[in-house]
Design a protein around this motif. Structure first.
Motif, PDB file in Angstrom:
ATOM      1  N   ASP A   1       0.807  -1.001  -0.019  1.00  0.00           N
ATOM      2  CA  ASP A   1       0.000  -0.119  -0.040  1.00  0.00           C
ATOM      3  C   ASP A   1       0.942   1.260   0.085  1.00  0.00           C
ATOM      4  O   ASP A   1       0.387   2.388   0.049  1.00  0.00           O
ATOM      5  CB  ASP A   1      -0.914   0.086   1.411  1.00  0.00           C
ATOM      6  N   GLY A   2       2.337   1.131   0.074  1.00  0.00           N
ATOM      7  CA  GLY A   2       3.143   2.267  -0.042  1.00  0.00           C
ATOM      8  C   GLY A   2       3.536   2.761   1.430  1.00  0.00           C
ATOM      9  O   GLY A   2       4.192   4.127   1.419  1.00  0.00           O
ATOM     10  N   TYR A   3       3.147   2.036   2.500  1.00  0.00           N
ATOM     11  CA  TYR A   3       3.272   2.701   3.927  1.00  0.00           C
ATOM     12  C   TYR A   3       4.687   1.931   4.211  1.00  0.00           C
ATOM     13  O   TYR A   3       4.747   0.889   4.051  1.00  0.00           O
ATOM     14  CB  TYR A   3       2.259   2.174   4.728  1.00  0.00           C
ATOM     15  N   VAL A   4       5.286   2.792   5.268  1.00  0.00           N
ATOM     16  CA  VAL A   4       6.622   2.210   5.734  1.00  0.00           C
ATOM     17  C   VAL A   4       6.304   2.661   7.366  1.00  0.00           C
ATOM     18  O   VAL A   4       5.708   3.711   7.851  1.00  0.00           O
ATOM     19  CB  VAL A   4       7.845   3.253   5.561  1.00  0.00           C
ATOM     20  N   PHE A   5       6.518   1.489   8.220  1.00  0.00           N
ATOM     21  CA  PHE A   5       6.496   1.676   9.530  1.00  0.00           C
ATOM     22  C   PHE A   5       7.671   2.292  10.714  1.00  0.00           C
ATOM     23  O   PHE A   5       8.794   1.666  10.302  1.00  0.00           O
ATOM     24  CB  PHE A   5       5.610   0.484  10.263  1.00  0.00           C
TER      25      PHE A   5
END
Length: 138
Positions: free
Chosen positions: A92-96
């Protein structure tokens, strides 16, 4: 309370503060780490302490110490950023990112350092008292 008891109390307090400083150092070192999943993101560590009291010889002598119960992970939510060009981005293009609050850790580090210094000062004063007692006996 004997001088030995005071040394034991101060020593256990110093060990607790060293553990606290170790977890703070780990948190600060990992404050900017990134992960592809929320579960894989670094979570801040917090040591858990308790006071332990003991009485001996028909309650004529009382001793205390700091007991380390363990280390827990912070339950604060990790930071999620939309960075689709990051190689660690999920589908989804998210980095944590870690949930470490650097300002909070720095304040905690100052508090732990001061607590450690206080224990060192207590040991120094007890040592001075013992030397004064020895001088009286001469």
């Amino acid at each position: 309370m004997s001088f030995n008891s005071i040394y034991e109390i101060s020593g256990s307090a110093m060990r607790a503060q060293v553990m606290r400083l170790d977890t703070i150092a780990s948190n600060l070192a990992n404050s900017d780490t990134a992960s592809t999943t929320e579960e894989g993101a670094y979570r801040a560590l917090k040591p858990v302490f308790s006071a332990m009291y003991q009485s001996t010889q028909n309650d004529r002598s009382v001793s205390a110490s700091v007991n380390t119960l363990g280390v827990t992970e912070s339950d604060r939510t990790v930071e999620q950023r939309f960075e689709p060009n990051n190689p660690l981005a999920n589908a989804d293009g998210y980095v944590f990112y870690s949930n470490v609050n650097v300002l909070e850790e720095m304040a905690d580090m100052m508090s732990a350092s001061r607590s450690y210094e206080t224990s060192v000062e207590v040991m120094g004063r007890v040592n001075s008292m013992q030397q004064s007692i020895l001088k009286l006996g001469q």
